[in-house]
Structure formats: structure tokens, C-alpha cells
Design a protein around this motif. Structure first.
Motif, PDB file in Angstrom:
ATOM      1  N   HIS A 177       3.234  -0.711  -9.905  1.00  0.00           N
ATOM      2  CA  HIS A 177       3.948   0.349  -9.044  1.00  0.00           C
ATOM      3  C   HIS A 177       2.933   0.125  -7.661  1.00  0.00           C
ATOM      4  O   HIS A 177       1.736   0.291  -7.680  1.00  0.00           O
ATOM      5  CB  HIS A 177       3.823   1.490  -9.441  1.00  0.00           C
ATOM      6  CG  HIS A 177       4.586   1.981 -10.655  1.00  0.00           C
ATOM      7  ND1 HIS A 177       3.885   2.029 -12.007  1.00  0.00           N
ATOM      8  CD2 HIS A 177       5.771   2.197 -10.725  1.00  0.00           C
ATOM      9  CE1 HIS A 177       5.059   2.105 -12.661  1.00  0.00           C
ATOM     10  NE2 HIS A 177       6.112   2.199 -12.074  1.00  0.00           N
ATOM     11  N   GLU A 178       3.805  -0.467  -6.620  1.00  0.00           N
ATOM     12  CA  GLU A 178       2.887  -0.790  -5.300  1.00  0.00           C
ATOM     13  C   GLU A 178       2.340   0.643  -5.014  1.00  0.00           C
ATOM     14  O   GLU A 178       1.316   0.434  -4.252  1.00  0.00           O
ATOM     15  CB  GLU A 178       4.057  -0.972  -4.321  1.00  0.00           C
ATOM     16  CG  GLU A 178       3.454  -1.994  -3.039  1.00  0.00           C
ATOM     17  CD  GLU A 178       4.319  -2.322  -2.085  1.00  0.00           C
ATOM     18  OE1 GLU A 178       4.061  -2.325  -0.971  1.00  0.00           O
ATOM     19  OE2 GLU A 178       5.488  -2.777  -2.414  1.00  0.00           O
ATOM     20  N   VAL A 179       2.864   1.876  -5.099  1.00  0.00           N
ATOM     21  CA  VAL A 179       2.345   3.038  -4.525  1.00  0.00           C
ATOM     22  C   VAL A 179       0.955   3.377  -5.209  1.00  0.00           C
ATOM     23  O   VAL A 179       0.010   3.715  -4.623  1.00  0.00           O
ATOM     24  CB  VAL A 179       3.394   4.160  -4.830  1.00  0.00           C
ATOM     25  CG1 VAL A 179       2.791   5.409  -4.520  1.00  0.00           C
ATOM     26  CG2 VAL A 179       4.704   4.019  -4.113  1.00  0.00           C
ATOM     27  N   VAL A 180       1.037   3.098  -6.319  1.00  0.00           N
ATOM     28  CA  VAL A 180      -0.252   3.429  -7.351  1.00  0.00           C
ATOM     29  C   VAL A 180      -1.278   2.334  -6.764  1.00  0.00           C
ATOM     30  O   VAL A 180      -2.434   2.620  -6.519  1.00  0.00           O
ATOM     31  CB  VAL A 180      -0.289   3.117  -8.827  1.00  0.00           C
ATOM     32  CG1 VAL A 180      -1.558   3.206  -9.464  1.00  0.00           C
ATOM     33  CG2 VAL A 180       0.822   4.161  -9.272  1.00  0.00           C
ATOM     34  N   ARG A 181      -0.937   0.879  -6.487  1.00  0.00           N
ATOM     35  CA  ARG A 181      -2.130   0.019  -6.141  1.00  0.00           C
ATOM     36  C   ARG A 181      -2.453   0.607  -4.835  1.00  0.00           C
ATOM     37  O   ARG A 181      -3.730   0.364  -4.569  1.00  0.00           O
ATOM     38  CB  ARG A 181      -1.293  -1.394  -6.076  1.00  0.00           C
ATOM     39  CG  ARG A 181      -1.115  -1.913  -7.512  1.00  0.00           C
ATOM     40  CD  ARG A 181      -0.707  -3.464  -7.272  1.00  0.00           C
ATOM     41  NE  ARG A 181       0.045  -3.780  -6.149  1.00  0.00           N
ATOM     42  CZ  ARG A 181       1.595  -3.953  -6.450  1.00  0.00           C
ATOM     43  NH1 ARG A 181       1.857  -3.740  -7.395  1.00  0.00           N
ATOM     44  NH2 ARG A 181       1.937  -4.504  -5.315  1.00  0.00           N
ATOM     45  N   SER A 182      -1.538   0.793  -3.652  1.00  0.00           N
ATOM     46  CA  SER A 182      -1.942   1.253  -2.502  1.00  0.00           C
ATOM     47  C   SER A 182      -2.976   2.498  -2.369  1.00  0.00           C
ATOM     48  O   SER A 182      -3.989   2.450  -1.510  1.00  0.00           O
ATOM     49  CB  SER A 182      -0.896   1.098  -1.488  1.00  0.00           C
ATOM     50  OG  SER A 182       0.039   2.015  -1.723  1.00  0.00           O
ATOM     51  N   GLY A 183      -2.466   3.469  -3.076  1.00  0.00           N
ATOM     52  CA  GLY A 183      -3.202   4.683  -3.045  1.00  0.00           C
ATOM     53  C   GLY A 183      -4.679   4.306  -3.597  1.00  0.00           C
ATOM     54  O   GLY A 183      -5.882   4.873  -3.017  1.00  0.00           O
TER      55      GLY A 183
END
Length: 214
Positions: A13-19
Motif C-alpha cells: 500500500h503506497e499510502v502506508v509506505r509514504s506515511g
């Protein structure tokens, strides 16, 4: 920076990575050197980037976090890998630590725990959140043992992929095994866990949070 901690993030999940990247890079000595979206990619990027630490999601498409962890450690025995998961899941925590992870955290846990885990792992120590350590202790005291925890990493990955509904051919290809070997694992899993059909296998996997019920 001399004492910079170089981190590889692996989560589909890109959102998890960026957060996570934002949160970690707010520490001046932490730097994200790469981001992987699958177990295969995590393994590939580890060989290219040689990071100090990998933070890897347990449940990713393809070979999954545990198999990627196993492959990394086979080739790089000193690798420091922190596993994390959506679930406060004792089974996955025990499987991760047995497979050689240096730490296991839940995504729903305190964000300070991740920074604490990275620092402890860099010091050569293992890390479990106090809540997870307590759950593992309580489970062993109460004797309500989860049979999934007794599986080897390989057995666990075959079990997970079977429960996700993948065919033996796909599992063999994904885990670099012969089809006959995968069929043998399937037979062994039936004996160890006592299921007789695909439906029972899926029920068991959902009961122990190996897969999510859709």
C-alpha cells in the motif's frame, strides 16, 4: 551522514509506505533508501541497496513478507528485518520471530514503537511491543495453543497461499518449488492441522487471522 540508518520499506500500500517514510524521516538519522510493493521486489531491492534495516509487511501479494524474509536471511544472514502487520496477531508474530525477524509490530500500534524498534534492532536486540509480548505470554500460559504457530515458515506460506485460493502450479512457481513438493506440503498440512477440504482450510485460516474474511 556518518551514522545514518538506511531503511528499505516493503508494503503493497503506497499510502502506508509514504506515511511511514514521512514519520521515520522526521528523525534526522533515518533515511528511506527504497520502497518495494511486493516480497519479490523487497528481496531484489535488498540485494541492490544493502540497507541497514528492512521494514516489511507480512501480507503482500506474491511470495509475501515471510517468504521474502526467509530468502533475504538465507543469502544475508546478518540482515535486520522488522515485520509489521495490520493485525495484533500472535500467530504472525511468532511465525515472524521464528523465521528470524528482529522485531514484529502491529500497524495499529504506537508510531513511537517503530522508532524504538529500529533503534533496538540497530543495537543488535529484538523488539516486540509490550502488548504483543504480553499476548504471547498469556497464550502460552493459558495453553490455548494455536496450531498454525507450529508450522515451519515454508509450511505457513504454502498454507497461506492455499487459503487464498491459489492453484498448486501457481504456489510451486511463486515459492520456487516443484509441484510434487507443494502437493506433499498440502498433505502434511492436512495431517498437522486436521482439515479435510478447501472450505475447512479457509475457515481455519480466517479463524487464526492468516487471511481476512472477505
Amino acid at each position: 551522514m556518518k551514522n545514518e540508518i538506511r531503511i528499505l520499506l516493503a508494503d503493497d500500500h503506497e499510502v502506508v509506505r509514504s506515511g511511514l517514510a514521512r514519520m521515520l524521516e522526521s528523525n534526522t538519522d533515518m533515511h528511506i533508501v527504497g520502497e518495494a510493493a511486493s516480497g519479490e521486489q523487497a528481496y531484489q531491492m535488498y540485494t541492490e541497496l544493502d540497507p541497514d534495516i528492512v521494514i516489511m509487511d507480512v501480507s503482500m501479494p506474491g511470495i509475501g513478507g515471510l517468504e521474502a524474509l526467509r530468502r533475504i536471511l538465507v543469502r544475508y544472514s546478518k540482515a535486520k528485518v522488522i515485520m509489521f502487520s495490520m493485525h495484533e496477531n500472535v500467530t504472525l508474530a511468532v511465525q515472524s520471530m521464528s523465521a528470524g525477524a528482529a522485531a514484529y509490530l502491529s500497524k495499529s500500534g504506537d508510531s513511537d514503537d517503530m522508532v524504538k524498534a529500529i533503534r533496538q534492532v540497530m543495537d543488535g536486540k529484538n523488539f516486540l511491543s509490550s502488548e504483543m509480548a504480553q499476548r504471547i505470554a498469556l497464550q502460552s500460559v493459558s495453553g490455548s495453543e494455536d496450531p498454525i504457530q507450529r508450522l515451519t515458515v515454508r509450511e505457513f506460506e504454502v498454507f497461506r497461499l492455499l487459503a487464498e485460493g491459489y492453484a498448486l502450479e501457481y504456489i510451486a512457481e511463486t515459492l520456487n518449488l516443484g509441484q510434487k513438493t507443494v502437493a506433499n506440503y498440502q498433505t502434511m498440512l492436512k495431517q498437522k492441522l486436521g482439515f479435510h477440504s478447501s472450505v475447512e482450510l479457509v475457515r481455519l485460516a480466517i479463524k487464526y487471522n492468516v487471511i481476512k474474511s472477505h
